[in-house]
Write a protein that holds these residues in place. Structure first.
Motif, PDB file in Angstrom:
ATOM      1  N   ARG A 148     -45.406  14.497   4.622  1.00  0.00           N
ATOM      2  CA  ARG A 148     -46.580  14.147   3.798  1.00  0.00           C
ATOM      3  C   ARG A 148     -47.754  15.082   4.090  1.00  0.00           C
ATOM      4  NH1 ARG A 148     -45.034   8.871   5.293  1.00  0.00           N
ATOM      5  NH2 ARG A 148     -46.789   8.717   6.756  1.00  0.00           N
ATOM      6  N   SER A 149     -47.960  15.375   5.357  1.00  0.00           N
ATOM      7  CA  SER A 149     -49.070  16.259   5.730  1.00  0.00           C
ATOM      8  C   SER A 149     -48.838  17.669   5.196  1.00  0.00           C
ATOM      9  CB  SER A 149     -49.217  16.299   7.261  1.00  0.00           C
ATOM     10  OG  SER A 149     -49.495  15.014   7.777  1.00  0.00           O
ATOM     11  N   LYS A 150     -47.597  18.154   5.296  1.00  0.00           N
ATOM     12  CA  LYS A 150     -47.289  19.491   4.800  1.00  0.00           C
ATOM     13  C   LYS A 150     -47.465  19.557   3.285  1.00  0.00           C
ATOM     14  CE  LYS A 150     -43.896  23.208   5.153  1.00  0.00           C
ATOM     15  NZ  LYS A 150     -42.583  23.632   5.689  1.00  0.00           N
ATOM     16  N   GLU A 151     -47.120  18.472   2.599  1.00  0.00           N
ATOM     17  CA  GLU A 151     -47.303  18.435   1.146  1.00  0.00           C
ATOM     18  C   GLU A 151     -48.788  18.533   0.786  1.00  0.00           C
ATOM     19  OE1 GLU A 151     -46.109  15.658  -2.736  1.00  0.00           O
ATOM     20  OE2 GLU A 151     -45.988  14.844  -0.699  1.00  0.00           O
ATOM     21  N   LYS A 152     -49.634  17.835   1.523  1.00  0.00           N
ATOM     22  CA  LYS A 152     -51.075  17.900   1.269  1.00  0.00           C
ATOM     23  C   LYS A 152     -51.603  19.315   1.487  1.00  0.00           C
ATOM     24  CE  LYS A 152     -52.131  13.073   2.453  1.00  0.00           C
ATOM     25  NZ  LYS A 152     -52.853  12.172   3.395  1.00  0.00           N
ATOM     26  N   ILE A 153     -51.152  19.948   2.561  1.00  0.00           N
ATOM     27  CA  ILE A 153     -51.588  21.311   2.838  1.00  0.00           C
ATOM     28  C   ILE A 153     -51.125  22.241   1.728  1.00  0.00           C
ATOM     29  CG2 ILE A 153     -51.336  23.271   4.410  1.00  0.00           C
ATOM     30  CD1 ILE A 153     -51.049  21.225   6.692  1.00  0.00           C
ATOM     31  N   GLY A 154     -49.868  22.053   1.297  1.00  0.00           N
ATOM     32  CA  GLY A 154     -49.343  22.888   0.217  1.00  0.00           C
ATOM     33  C   GLY A 154     -50.130  22.730  -1.072  1.00  0.00           C
ATOM     34  N   ASN A 155     -50.482  21.503  -1.422  1.00  0.00           N
ATOM     35  CA  ASN A 155     -51.269  21.256  -2.638  1.00  0.00           C
ATOM     36  C   ASN A 155     -52.642  21.911  -2.551  1.00  0.00           C
ATOM     37  OD1 ASN A 155     -49.218  19.747  -3.822  1.00  0.00           O
ATOM     38  ND2 ASN A 155     -50.001  17.803  -3.056  1.00  0.00           N
ATOM     39  N   PHE A 156     -53.233  21.839  -1.356  1.00  0.00           N
ATOM     40  CA  PHE A 156     -54.542  22.477  -1.175  1.00  0.00           C
ATOM     41  C   PHE A 156     -54.438  23.983  -1.363  1.00  0.00           C
ATOM     42  CE2 PHE A 156     -57.291  24.898   1.671  1.00  0.00           C
ATOM     43  CZ  PHE A 156     -58.540  24.538   1.189  1.00  0.00           C
ATOM     44  N   VAL A 157     -53.417  24.584  -0.762  1.00  0.00           N
ATOM     45  CA  VAL A 157     -53.250  26.031  -0.842  1.00  0.00           C
ATOM     46  C   VAL A 157     -53.022  26.479  -2.284  1.00  0.00           C
ATOM     47  CG1 VAL A 157     -51.697  27.930  -0.213  1.00  0.00           C
ATOM     48  CG2 VAL A 157     -52.464  26.318   1.533  1.00  0.00           C
ATOM     49  N   LEU A 158     -52.186  25.756  -3.023  1.00  0.00           N
ATOM     50  CA  LEU A 158     -51.939  26.114  -4.419  1.00  0.00           C
ATOM     51  C   LEU A 158     -53.226  26.052  -5.239  1.00  0.00           C
ATOM     52  CD1 LEU A 158     -48.540  24.315  -5.177  1.00  0.00           C
ATOM     53  CD2 LEU A 158     -48.955  26.760  -4.831  1.00  0.00           C
ATOM     54  N   GLY A 159     -54.048  25.034  -4.988  1.00  0.00           N
ATOM     55  CA  GLY A 159     -55.313  24.920  -5.705  1.00  0.00           C
ATOM     56  C   GLY A 159     -56.297  25.997  -5.320  1.00  0.00           C
ATOM     57  N   HIS A 160     -56.335  26.317  -4.032  1.00  0.00           N
ATOM     58  CA  HIS A 160     -57.301  27.304  -3.545  1.00  0.00           C
ATOM     59  C   HIS A 160     -57.031  28.689  -4.115  1.00  0.00           C
ATOM     60  CE1 HIS A 160     -60.298  28.825  -0.724  1.00  0.00           C
ATOM     61  NE2 HIS A 160     -59.471  29.827  -0.477  1.00  0.00           N
ATOM     62  N   PHE A 161     -55.749  29.050  -4.220  1.00  0.00           N
ATOM     63  CA  PHE A 161     -55.392  30.390  -4.691  1.00  0.00           C
ATOM     64  C   PHE A 161     -55.004  30.410  -6.167  1.00  0.00           C
ATOM     65  CE2 PHE A 161     -54.483  30.736  -0.087  1.00  0.00           C
ATOM     66  CZ  PHE A 161     -55.290  31.825   0.207  1.00  0.00           C
ATOM     67  N   HIS A 162     -55.211  29.284  -6.878  1.00  0.00           N
ATOM     68  CA  HIS A 162     -54.828  29.217  -8.287  1.00  0.00           C
ATOM     69  C   HIS A 162     -55.547  30.294  -9.107  1.00  0.00           C
ATOM     70  CE1 HIS A 162     -53.606  27.494 -12.110  1.00  0.00           C
ATOM     71  NE2 HIS A 162     -54.862  27.574 -12.511  1.00  0.00           N
ATOM     72  N   GLY A 163     -54.763  31.023  -9.897  1.00  0.00           N
ATOM     73  CA  GLY A 163     -55.331  32.086 -10.720  1.00  0.00           C
ATOM     74  C   GLY A 163     -55.466  33.410 -10.013  1.00  0.00           C
ATOM     75  N   HIS A 164     -55.162  33.443  -8.717  1.00  0.00           N
ATOM     76  CA  HIS A 164     -55.294  34.676  -7.944  1.00  0.00           C
ATOM     77  C   HIS A 164     -53.964  35.113  -7.341  1.00  0.00           C
ATOM     78  CE1 HIS A 164     -59.683  34.371  -8.225  1.00  0.00           C
ATOM     79  NE2 HIS A 164     -59.539  33.084  -7.928  1.00  0.00           N
TER      80      HIS A 164
END
Length: 263
Positions: A169-185
């Motif tokens: 669950r924690s890794k999934e949250k980190i993954g979602n954050f990373v995808l959002g942070h780098f979205h479009g880049h």
């Protein structure tokens, strides 16, 4: 000082001392370590558990309740230190700073380690250390039988799958954050992504941030040279001043969250 591993034997005739710079003095992570396990220690040891640290006037007003000790041994030790000009149990090191030269001379004679006069942090540590030694020396101490390292008060999982589920669950949250942070880049596969972390006070060299960044640069070079499909995302977590939110990152988080909801 006699100590026991079995702490559930009723009244205790021994003290457990814990000494740290960050007792009721928030500087970094040790403060959290101490605070997270303080209640458990008190529940187990009662008023025989004694935290010893630095007196910080600003933080003490919100962290501790000033009171006189009730235990006769503690009263005697406190009074002996008061008679010698030291204020306790959180030590106001300014009240004994005039003895710094004497402390450093004794420290040198015992260890052959010199401390430069401009090194205020080390000087403060020496004064606190000698104050603590004098305080504990007022007790009838034969020897310390147990020395415990730092430890966080964390939940113990009764089954391995509980820990595995929390990790997922924690890794999934980190993954979602990373995808959002780098979205479009940047676009990369989370299944082929490694997450690295470093955290601490914002001291670039003392906390090894410079070495961490240098090692990432070398790793990046090797990954490129070997045409690796792996992606490394590194988090540098340091408390520092901020001017505003990262608007682009917030937009990316909103977009990726909406995409997850539509799946």
């Amino acid at each position: 000082m006699e100590n026991h591993l079995d702490i559930d034997d009723g009244e205790h005739d021994y003290f457990t001392f814990e000494v740290a710079w960050e007792v009721a003095n928030k500087v970094g992570g040790i403060y959290t370590v101490i605070r997270s396990k303080a209640q458990a220690a008190v529940d187990a040891l009662g008023n025989k558990y004694c935290l010893i640290g630095l007196y910080n006037d600003l933080q003490c007003k919100t962290e501790v309740e000033m009171m006189e000790p009730e235990d006769p041994c503690m009263k005697g030790a406190v009074q002996a230190l008061r008679d010698s000009g030291v204020e306790v149990v959180l030590f106001n090191i300014g009240s004994i700073y005039q003895k710094l030269g004497h402390f450093k001379n004794e420290f040198w004679s015992r260890t052959h380690i010199g401390i430069p006069d401009p090194d205020t942090e080390s000087n403060d540590a020496v004064v606190l250390g000698f104050s603590v030694a004098q305080f504990i020396g007022e007790f009838d101490v034969d020897k310390v039988k147990i020395v415990l390292p730092n430890g966080l008060n964390v939940v113990k999982y009764t089954a391995l799958h509980e820990f595995q589920n929390l990790h997922a669950r924690s890794k999934e949250k980190i993954g979602n954050f990373v995808l959002g942070h780098f979205h479009g880049h940047l676009d990369f596969d989370l299944d082929k992504t490694l997450f690295f972390f470093t955290a601490g006070r914002y001291e670039f060299f003392n906390k090894g941030a410079d070495m961490f960044i240098e090692s990432l640069a070398r790793l990046n070079h090797l990954l490129k040279a070997n045409k690796s499909e792996m992606t490394v995302v590194a988090f540098l977590i340091f408390p520092a001043k901020t001017n505003n939110f990262n608007v682009e990152s917030l937009k990316g988080q909103a977009v990726t969250k909406q995409l997850r909801c539509e799946e």
